[in-house]
Scaffold this motif. Sequence first.
Motif, PDB file in Angstrom:
ATOM      1  N   PHE A  18       0.733  -1.187  -0.171  1.00 48.38           N
ATOM      2  CA  PHE A  18       0.114  -0.023   0.175  1.00 48.38           C
ATOM      3  C   PHE A  18       0.790   1.335   0.046  1.00 48.38           C
ATOM      4  O   PHE A  18       0.371   2.183  -0.488  1.00 48.38           O
ATOM      5  CB  PHE A  18      -0.971  -0.068   1.210  1.00 48.38           C
ATOM      6  N   ALA A  36       1.804   3.122  -3.228  1.00 47.97           N
ATOM      7  CA  ALA A  36       0.914   3.501  -4.222  1.00 47.97           C
ATOM      8  C   ALA A  36       1.146   5.064  -4.356  1.00 47.97           C
ATOM      9  O   ALA A  36       1.666   5.848  -3.620  1.00 47.97           O
ATOM     10  CB  ALA A  36      -0.476   3.504  -3.753  1.00 47.97           C
ATOM     11  N   SER A  69      -1.266   6.962  -6.679  1.00 46.18           N
ATOM     12  CA  SER A  69      -2.572   7.452  -6.644  1.00 46.18           C
ATOM     13  C   SER A  69      -3.513   6.137  -6.521  1.00 46.18           C
ATOM     14  O   SER A  69      -3.289   5.064  -7.090  1.00 46.18           O
ATOM     15  CB  SER A  69      -2.945   8.389  -7.957  1.00 46.18           C
ATOM     16  N   VAL A  70      -4.872   6.407  -6.518  1.00 41.27           N
ATOM     17  CA  VAL A  70      -5.944   5.353  -6.188  1.00 41.27           C
ATOM     18  C   VAL A  70      -7.118   6.027  -6.652  1.00 41.27           C
ATOM     19  O   VAL A  70      -7.714   7.358  -6.400  1.00 41.27           O
ATOM     20  CB  VAL A  70      -6.114   5.027  -4.864  1.00 41.27           C
ATOM     21  N   LEU A 117     -11.523  -0.558  -8.768  1.00 43.38           N
ATOM     22  CA  LEU A 117     -10.522  -0.153  -7.963  1.00 43.38           C
ATOM     23  C   LEU A 117      -9.231  -0.212  -8.878  1.00 43.38           C
ATOM     24  O   LEU A 117      -8.933  -1.023  -9.158  1.00 43.38           O
ATOM     25  CB  LEU A 117     -10.137  -0.857  -6.552  1.00 43.38           C
ATOM     26  N   GLU A 118      -8.511   1.175  -9.061  1.00 43.77           N
ATOM     27  CA  GLU A 118      -7.456   1.102  -9.973  1.00 43.77           C
ATOM     28  C   GLU A 118      -6.329   1.888  -9.270  1.00 43.77           C
ATOM     29  O   GLU A 118      -6.586   3.013  -8.526  1.00 43.77           O
ATOM     30  CB  GLU A 118      -7.549   1.931 -11.116  1.00 43.77           C
ATOM     31  N   VAL A 119      -5.134   1.108  -8.769  1.00 43.89           N
ATOM     32  CA  VAL A 119      -4.120   1.693  -8.046  1.00 43.89           C
ATOM     33  C   VAL A 119      -2.960   1.876  -9.005  1.00 43.89           C
ATOM     34  O   VAL A 119      -2.419   0.970  -9.597  1.00 43.89           O
ATOM     35  CB  VAL A 119      -3.645   0.837  -6.848  1.00 43.89           C
ATOM     36  N   ARG A 176      -9.511   2.317  -1.213  1.00 42.24           N
ATOM     37  CA  ARG A 176      -9.020   3.810  -1.651  1.00 42.24           C
ATOM     38  C   ARG A 176      -8.578   4.548  -0.485  1.00 42.24           C
ATOM     39  O   ARG A 176      -7.504   5.033  -0.231  1.00 42.24           O
ATOM     40  CB  ARG A 176      -9.917   4.577  -2.554  1.00 42.24           C
ATOM     41  N   ILE A 190      -5.631   2.800   1.571  1.00 38.89           N
ATOM     42  CA  ILE A 190      -4.451   2.808   0.658  1.00 38.89           C
ATOM     43  C   ILE A 190      -3.611   4.071   0.644  1.00 38.89           C
ATOM     44  O   ILE A 190      -2.506   4.324   1.056  1.00 38.89           O
ATOM     45  CB  ILE A 190      -4.580   2.239  -0.823  1.00 38.89           C
TER      46      ILE A 190
END
Length: 534
Positions: free
Chosen positions: A474, A477, A479-480, A496-498, A519, A522
């Motif tokens: 996590f 990351a 951006s989320v 959900l796109e990381v 989101r 993370i």
Amino acid sequence: MLNPYDSGAWERASPFAIVYFVGKTVRTFARNFVQLAATFGALAVLTERRGFLFLAIPVGVLVILAIGVVQYWFFRFRLGEDRIHIRQGFLKKTALELPYDRIQAINVERSVIDRMLGLVTVSLDTAGSAGAEGQLPSVSLECAEWLGARVAIGRGGGLGDDGATVGEPSADPSVEQEGDGRPGLAGHPGEELLKLTSGDMVRIGLSNRNILVAAAFLGAISEALGFVEEALQPAFESAEAAFAGADGLARTIFIALLAVSALMVVSSLVVGAAFLRYHNYTVRREGTAFRSRAGLLTQKEVVVETAKIQQLTLSQNLVLRWFRRYRLRALPAALLPGQGGDTPGFNFAEVLEVPLLKSPLAEELRTRMLGREGRDLTLLPHSPAFTRVSPHYIRALTLRIGIVPGLAGTLLLLRLLGPTPSWGIATGSWWLAWMMLSGLLAWQRWRRQGYVYDDDALASRSGLVGRKVDAFLFRKAQSVTVRRSPLQRRKGLATLEVALACGAVRVPYIDHGLASRLRDYILYRAESSDRRWH
């Protein structure tokens, strides 16, 4: 540490570095393959009509060689007391000063000529860059060894990815500290985690998707050289005479033998390529870094610091499933399009790839590379720990896969049959058959789509014919994003796109509330972590 190379004068690499710069120029030209193919196509047409233009080919070769010589002549470096100085460029001059304590790893590549002459090409991997920030082509092996030892001293007081000081025992028993983290050139092999055998080379070659490329290439070469018509014509004539009075079974056996022979040739090509690339492949743990070494003619070493690993990807195609093996890739930070990938002299980060391994070693490497984090995670795609996404994903995939080919088939049938009743029947049959096939493909994708997460990391499973698992921490990351299509909004779902420094990981069609909570969590872990992401 005494520096025998700090004479105060700028050094020039070995003259054999011209080969390196020529190859670099060719790779730069080959990046835009479409333009390169168009150029050669136009040149072929012109030379066919005007023979004197054929001279453009040797002139182009001479220009490339001249560019390589000029790049070599204006390349200088100096190994100072606390940093490396590199100057290069003719029209556009660049100067690089790289402190030793910023260098995380030294990647080494040695061709056959380099090994005969005792030379190496050194790539310097730093903490903050997305790729190799500096390169020293065709320098002496002694120089590379001294540089590796000096870099190990320079980062000796830094913190590893587990929070422990490099060179000191880690508080985490799973994060062992073998050796002193010095590169293999310095004579500290570390702990050997994997060594591939000759049988593994065969498995790698047969499981490589380039086997199809090799078959197509072999067919194209055969067609271009008239190989089928000329070389095999006597064999076909003899076979025709031999099977003149034979039944269909004998002819079928002959055709099958030809197919098997062609398959053996293609398999030999890909297996030979695997031997060239992965011969004597080994993976070692050295302090906080992982080092791979392989190559039959050109020997290459790749070093990736644990702190720089952004994502772990474990994949398995049909052949690997048959062999019960996997392929693992540890992805460091990498440039995305538009972020400087076309900058002259810049190289993408080296990816640590383990081309063949079993499931226990895959889990062991995950534990070692992620450290104390991601304890409850798994990389094995068949693990029951994965949760499948919503079945509504099947409907979305069916429409996504089926609409465009369905319309294309409709227009093609209209052109062939015209606006007649038979066209309507054919179109209806086409849509029915294609949507059924699309639904089957979507169902297979849904069966392989899943996710698992704990307090520190997440893994996403995907695939159609093969299977792939992407795992990340996590705190890595960048951006989320939570995305929702009209169907997802109606069903209370989301994707959900990381975004990571090496790409993106998606988890489609999960509960919207869960996606929002993930989101927020993370982003909280990424912002509150006091440990570096690179």
